[in-house]
Design a protein around this motif. Structure first.
Motif, short mmCIF file in Angstrom:
data_model
loop_
_atom_site.label_atom_id
_atom_site.label_comp_id
_atom_site.label_asym_id
_atom_site.label_seq_id
_atom_site.Cartn_x
_atom_site.Cartn_y
_atom_site.Cartn_z
N TYR A 20 4.88 4.10 7.35
CA TYR A 20 4.92 4.31 5.88
C TYR A 20 6.23 5.09 5.73
CZ TYR A 20 -0.07 2.70 6.01
OH TYR A 20 -0.99 1.96 6.62
N THR A 30 2.31 -2.75 3.45
CA THR A 30 3.12 -1.84 2.77
C THR A 30 3.95 -0.89 3.71
OG1 THR A 30 1.49 -1.66 1.05
CG2 THR A 30 2.62 0.31 1.45
N TYR A 51 -7.92 -2.24 -5.18
CA TYR A 51 -6.98 -2.17 -6.22
C TYR A 51 -7.72 -2.88 -7.55
CZ TYR A 51 -4.08 -0.48 -2.53
OH TYR A 51 -3.78 0.19 -1.32
N ALA A 67 2.94 -5.51 -0.77
CA ALA A 67 2.16 -5.56 -1.98
C ALA A 67 3.44 -4.91 -2.90
CB ALA A 67 1.17 -4.59 -2.23
N HIS A 70 -2.98 -10.14 -5.47
CA HIS A 70 -3.76 -9.32 -4.62
C HIS A 70 -5.01 -8.93 -5.34
CE1 HIS A 70 -4.78 -6.01 -2.12
NE2 HIS A 70 -3.53 -5.28 -1.91
N TRP A 72 1.05 -6.95 -7.15
CA TRP A 72 -0.05 -5.79 -7.05
C TRP A 72 -0.08 -4.79 -8.35
CZ3 TRP A 72 1.83 -1.18 -3.72
CH2 TRP A 72 0.71 -0.45 -3.25
N ASN A 118 -8.95 -4.86 -1.48
CA ASN A 118 -8.73 -3.44 -1.16
C ASN A 118 -8.85 -2.15 -2.08
OD1 ASN A 118 -8.32 -4.32 1.29
ND2 ASN A 118 -6.19 -4.41 1.61
N PHE A 148 0.15 8.24 -1.06
CA PHE A 148 1.25 8.80 -0.80
C PHE A 148 2.19 9.35 -2.20
CE2 PHE A 148 1.33 4.99 2.01
CZ PHE A 148 0.44 5.32 2.95
N TYR A 177 1.88 4.28 -5.10
CA TYR A 177 2.37 4.91 -3.84
C TYR A 177 3.98 5.17 -4.18
CZ TYR A 177 -1.79 3.14 -1.81
OH TYR A 177 -2.88 3.05 -1.47
C1 8OZ Z 1 -1.79 0.71 3.24
C2 8OZ Z 1 -1.09 1.64 2.63
C3 8OZ Z 1 -0.76 1.63 1.08
C4 8OZ Z 1 -1.13 0.79 0.54
C5 8OZ Z 1 -3.51 -2.37 0.98
C6 8OZ Z 1 -1.47 -2.46 -0.46
O1 8OZ Z 1 -4.18 -2.24 1.64
C7 8OZ Z 1 -2.26 -1.89 0.36
C8 8OZ Z 1 -1.76 -0.55 1.07
C9 8OZ Z 1 -2.15 -0.48 2.46
O2 8OZ Z 1 -3.71 -3.56 0.27
#
Ligand code: 8OZ
Length: 362
Positions: free
Chosen positions: A346, A26, A181, A58, A176, A102, A179, A132, A68
């Motif tokens: 970022y 990202t 999500y 993503a 995805h 995602w 993490n 963010f 984000y």
């Molecule tokens: C870091 C910052 C924002 C999103 C992930 C899509 O961890 C991310 C992500 C990583 O899979």
């Protein structure tokens, strides 16, 4: 003899010139209003086309899947046509590229959602983490639980994204499922307290993931679809009472789709590779019939060894690709690596994005 890491590999329908993968990263440089990528992205990905495969950052499948600021989308034809310039550039360099599909679920903020609505999730449980937004780093909003009759539309959003990925010229997609999500929120017991067909038992918690994979593979064929999971990662508030049981079931079921690869984050995302007693990546990997892509904190020696020993078919590198556009060449030559600058990870522009130097040609 070159190390096996630097030799070609075919995962499903995707023919790669080497086994070094650029992991999804990202970077928050898309247009915040329309979710389109730009010439800056074309240059960034073109520079990194030496990877056997690029997995894009993503990319949200729908406006409600966004969590984000300045992340790209793959829902509209305009978004797909913007991505087309990226895929053409990568293909012109002999690279391969898949887009990571995602939906953030509860990892979002009302200011990022259509009409300022609450983010959607399996259950109305806040993640207790930050994201963010236009104002900087803010606590994620308490989500609302998806109604049972909204789930078919959600699956159609994934299907539409897969269609747009094809239109954009991607070699395939990576779903995805990691993490913390949306799909991971459904899989793991800590975030899924539903009492309908999508919650409770392992079979029910895995249902959405399997239905999404079914829809996406119907569009593209299994050989153009990969999946990323993070069974043991606490990223974004993820937790499960029995991840070995949950993921053993999910992975066995996934075999029926003939996926191009399974991509696993082997530990805490971007952190420790150490696992709790009784937790095992190798045991989960053994249950999967297809190609296995390893990720999390690999260096050159670890990657060479993993592929040589058969522990992995492919190794995905994340952060090293930020600062080393020619990472594969550097690994092949055992050349020094540039250090990435965290302040530009970022958001921002070309600085810290497309201005990292490649090795000088001999
Ligand atoms: C870091 C910052 C924002 C999103 C992930 C899509 O961890 C991310 C992500 C990583 O899979």
């Amino acid at each position: 003899m070159p190390h096996k890491l630097f030799t070609p590999f075919t995962a499903g329908d995707i023919v790669m010139k080497n086994r070094v993968v650029m992991a999804p990263l990202t970077r928050n440089r898309a247009d915040d209003d329309d979710g389109e990528v730009s010439d800056l992205h074309v240059e960034y990905y073109r520079q990194r086309a030496g990877a056997g495969l690029i997995v894009t950052e993503a990319t949200q499948i729908s406006p409600e899947g966004k969590g984000y600021i300045q992340t790209p989308g793959i829902q509209t034809e305009a978004q797909a046509d913007a991505w087309r310039k990226v895929t053409d550039a990568v293909h012109a360099e002999g690279g391969r590229i898949v887009v990571q599909l995602w939906h953030v679920g509860r990892i979002s903020h009302v200011s990022l959602q259509p009409d300022g609505q609450e983010p959607v999730a399996p259950s109305a449980i806040p993640a207790g983490v930050k994201t963010f937004t236009a104002k900087g780093f803010e606590e994620t909003s308490t989500p609302r639980a998806l109604k049972l009759d909204e789930i078919p539309r959600l699956i159609e959003d994934y299907r539409q994204a897969a269609r747009m990925a094809d239109r954009a010229g991607f070699d395939g997609v990576e779903v995805h499922g990691a993490n913390g999500y949306l799909l991971d929120q459904f899989l793991k017991s800590g975030s899924n307290h539903r009492e309908d067909a999508y919650g409770g038992s392992v079979e029910n918690r895995a249902r959405l993931l399997l239905e999404v994979v079914q829809a996406v593979t119907e569009e593209l064929g299994g050989g153009r679809v990969g999946l990323r999971l993070s069974p043991f990662s606490p990223a974004n508030g993820a937790s499960d009472d029995n991840p070995m049981e949950t993921f053993s079931y999910a992975i066995r079921e996934l075999n029926r789709f003939g996926l191009a690869y399974l991509h696993m984050i082997e530990g805490a995302t971007g952190g420790s590779r150490e696992l709790d007693e009784g937790h095992s990546i190798a045991a989960l990997r053994k249950l999967f019939d297809g190609a296995y892509m390893a990720n999390n904190g690999y260096d050159r020696d670890m990657a060479i060894e993993a592929v040589e020993s058969g522990a992995a078919d492919l190794v995905a590198f994340g952060r090293p690709f930020i600062a080393n556009p020619d990472l594969v060449t550097r690994l092949e030559r055992d050349a020094p690596l540039n250090e990435g600058e965290r302040e530009t990870y970022y958001g921002g522009g070309a600085r810290g994005y497309t201005d990292y130097p490649a090795l000088k040609s001999a």
